[in-house]
Write an enzyme that holds these catalytic residues in place. Structure first.
Site, PDB file in Angstrom:
ATOM      1  N   VAL A  91     -40.448 -12.106  -3.601  1.00 48.35           N
ATOM      2  CA  VAL A  91     -40.575 -13.148  -4.621  1.00 48.35           C
ATOM      3  C   VAL A  91     -39.552 -12.952  -5.734  1.00 48.35           C
ATOM      4  O   VAL A  91     -38.789 -13.854  -6.075  1.00 48.35           O
ATOM      5  CB  VAL A  91     -42.002 -13.156  -5.219  1.00 48.35           C
ATOM      6  CG1 VAL A  91     -42.090 -14.131  -6.395  1.00 48.35           C
ATOM      7  CG2 VAL A  91     -43.024 -13.510  -4.155  1.00 48.35           C
ATOM      8  N   ASP A 114     -37.114  -2.929 -11.212  1.00 47.44           N
ATOM      9  CA  ASP A 114     -38.055  -2.447 -10.206  1.00 47.44           C
ATOM     10  C   ASP A 114     -38.205  -0.943 -10.380  1.00 47.44           C
ATOM     11  O   ASP A 114     -37.231  -0.247 -10.697  1.00 47.44           O
ATOM     12  CB  ASP A 114     -37.554  -2.771  -8.793  1.00 47.44           C
ATOM     13  CG  ASP A 114     -38.681  -2.792  -7.770  1.00 47.44           C
ATOM     14  OD1 ASP A 114     -39.004  -3.880  -7.262  1.00 47.44           O
ATOM     15  OD2 ASP A 114     -39.250  -1.714  -7.486  1.00 47.44           O
ATOM     16  N   THR A 125     -49.789  -8.328  -5.553  1.00 46.61           N
ATOM     17  CA  THR A 125     -51.212  -8.179  -5.903  1.00 46.61           C
ATOM     18  C   THR A 125     -51.989  -8.030  -4.598  1.00 46.61           C
ATOM     19  O   THR A 125     -52.492  -9.017  -4.050  1.00 46.61           O
ATOM     20  CB  THR A 125     -51.716  -9.391  -6.713  1.00 46.61           C
ATOM     21  OG1 THR A 125     -51.214 -10.598  -6.121  1.00 46.61           O
ATOM     22  CG2 THR A 125     -51.275  -9.319  -8.150  1.00 46.61           C
ATOM     23  N   THR A 168     -49.881 -13.609  -7.634  1.00 45.49           N
ATOM     24  CA  THR A 168     -51.118 -14.304  -7.292  1.00 45.49           C
ATOM     25  C   THR A 168     -52.323 -13.540  -7.819  1.00 45.49           C
ATOM     26  O   THR A 168     -52.486 -12.348  -7.532  1.00 45.49           O
ATOM     27  CB  THR A 168     -51.252 -14.468  -5.775  1.00 45.49           C
ATOM     28  OG1 THR A 168     -50.116 -15.194  -5.286  1.00 45.49           O
ATOM     29  CG2 THR A 168     -52.533 -15.205  -5.410  1.00 45.49           C
ATOM     30  N   CYS A 173     -50.092 -12.880   1.600  1.00 45.71           N
ATOM     31  CA  CYS A 173     -50.512 -14.131   0.947  1.00 45.71           C
ATOM     32  C   CYS A 173     -51.783 -14.686   1.583  1.00 45.71           C
ATOM     33  O   CYS A 173     -52.868 -14.509   1.049  1.00 45.71           O
ATOM     34  CB  CYS A 173     -49.389 -15.167   1.015  1.00 45.71           C
ATOM     35  SG  CYS A 173     -47.978 -14.778  -0.027  1.00 45.71           S
TER      36      CYS A 173
END
Length: 419
Positions: A12, A30, A80, A115, A255
């Site tokens: 992402v 990161d 997440t 998310t 996802c």
């Protein structure tokens, strides 16, 4: 134009950082030093970005918190996941919030793309930002939420070509967030009425898809018992104008196979037990076992010596044309087959051999020539590298082919089964 930082440079975050860097200064952050090193060498192990296609990017990769202070618009795009109990694991987003908080200045804006279930941004993230920065939300800095819609491996529906849902804590922050994203997202933005609405919109996108696939997977199990080809049924039903085009398959990844648990977790906190969503998850989680058991049954029926035979698995990643191994349901097929004492050999042209070993403790090969001839092949992931000429070398008249994704139907000479 704001100076951007992107925290989390995975599937992402990296496309977000690269596309903003075409027009403004971007800090790509990161905590993974190996990831920073490869990106600084213009390499991307996720295969989402080909740096040779870009020139003069205003992009700096770093793992130093100090560098985040050069930005005033921070985008959090960390994973997440769920834990072993299938509960939300918010540790990455908590850690990212603390990191951003230490770099936060007056008039900065923080936008979360990860998310989450409704309420995480305002109830968990904002207090952490305030605590670490010593600043006051709504007075010194502002927060918004803009759910990611990246589809790994998809070169058509990319970051700039997907409508971007945006939200802010107030009208002023919403305008800044909306204008900032609109400057790079060609498909335009949609302004949600609140942060919670935007959070909820994201989590139901994948939940809806999960439930729809679960229905088709359940139908596939039923039709298999009737010796009816599911795909032929779906093609016939698809002639009706309002029939939804879903296909049976493995539902993994970070996802669709994860997000519904975020929503059900929040529902259960409210005292409501979600029936449909959890039922869909249960069905989709059962499919790998169903496929493995089908393989064993076909072997028995064909009088294949289970003790001596090796089953070939084609594909290990969670989806085609993507090297991501996270939450791949192919591993569930493998583990179920191993429970019968049957040997396995695994090929995947895109997956990392090292990562497969570290993540799942299994050995794979990237070279089809390394495979021994086996009487059973399970086509689990339809990577573009699987061409007919190479696949034809793997089969003969006695081969049992189990085709999860419908890409082996033209190579079979023996027993053929599809989900």
């Amino acid at each position: 134009m704001r100076n951007i930082s992107v925290i989390g440079l995975g599937y992402v975050g990296l496309p977000v950082a690269v596309n903003f860097a075409k027009s403004t200064q971007v800090i790509g952050f990161d905590i993974n030093t190996e990831r920073i090193s490869e990106l600084n060498n213009n390499q991307d192990s996720t295969n989402e970005i080909d740096f040779s296609e870009f020139e003069n990017l205003k992009l700096k990769f770093s793992n130093k918190i100090e560098d985040l202070k050069d930005a005033d618009f921070h985008i959090v795009a960390v994973p997440t996941p769920i834990d072993n109990a299938k509960k939300p694991n918010l540790n990455p987003i908590i850690a990212a919030s603390k990191t951003v908080g230490r770099a936060l200045k007056k008039n900065d804006i923080v936008v979360y793309e990860s998310t989450v279930y409704p309420g995480v941004t305002e109830d968990i993230c904002i207090p952490l930002l305030e605590k670490e920065s010593g600043l006051k939300h709504g007075r010194d800095f502002w927060v918004g939420y803009s759910p990611e819609r990246i589809n790994p491996g998809d070169k058509e529906h990319t970051f700039t070509k997907i409508t971007k849902v945006v939200s802010g804590c107030c009208e002023e922050s919403l305008k800044i967030i909306s204008d900032t994203y609109a400057s790079v997202v060609e498909a335009g933005v949609y302004e949600a009425s609140s942060i919670k609405v935007a959070e909820a919109a994201k989590v139901i996108e994948n939940t809806q898809r999960d439930v729809n696939i679960a229905l088709i997977n359940e139908l596939a199990v039923i039709f298999d018992g009737m010796n009816i080809n599911t795909i032929e049924v779906l093609e016939a039903a698809g002639t009706k104008w309002n029939f939804l085009n879903f296909r049976p398959g493995l539902v993994g990844g970070h996802c669709i196979g994860v997000d519904p648990y975020y929503l059900t977790h929040k529902a259960q906190e409210l005292g409501y037990h979600p029936e449909v969503i959890l039922s869909g998850r249960k069905i989709n989680d059962y499919i790998p076992k169903f496929i493995a058991q089908k393989a064993v049954k076909l072997m028995v029926k064909s009088k294949v010596n289970i003790a001596d035979e090796t089953i070939t698995i084609l594909g290990l990643t969670f989806k085609e044309n993507c090297p991501d191994l996270r939450n791949s349901k192919v591993i569930d097929i493998i583990n179920e087959i191993k429970s019968y004492g049957i040997k396995i050999q695994i090929h995947d042209p895109q997956a990392s051999i090292t990562e497969a070993r570290q993540e799942y403790g299994i050995e794979i090969t990237n070279n089809l020539n390394d495979l021994i001839k086996s009487k059973v092949i399970i086509g689990a992931v339809s990577h573009k590298e699987y061409n007919q000429e190479e696949l034809n070398k793997l089969v003969d008249d006695e081969t049992i082919v189990l085709d999860v994704k419908g890409f082996l139907k033209n190579i079979h000479n023996g027993t053929y089964w599809s989900l």
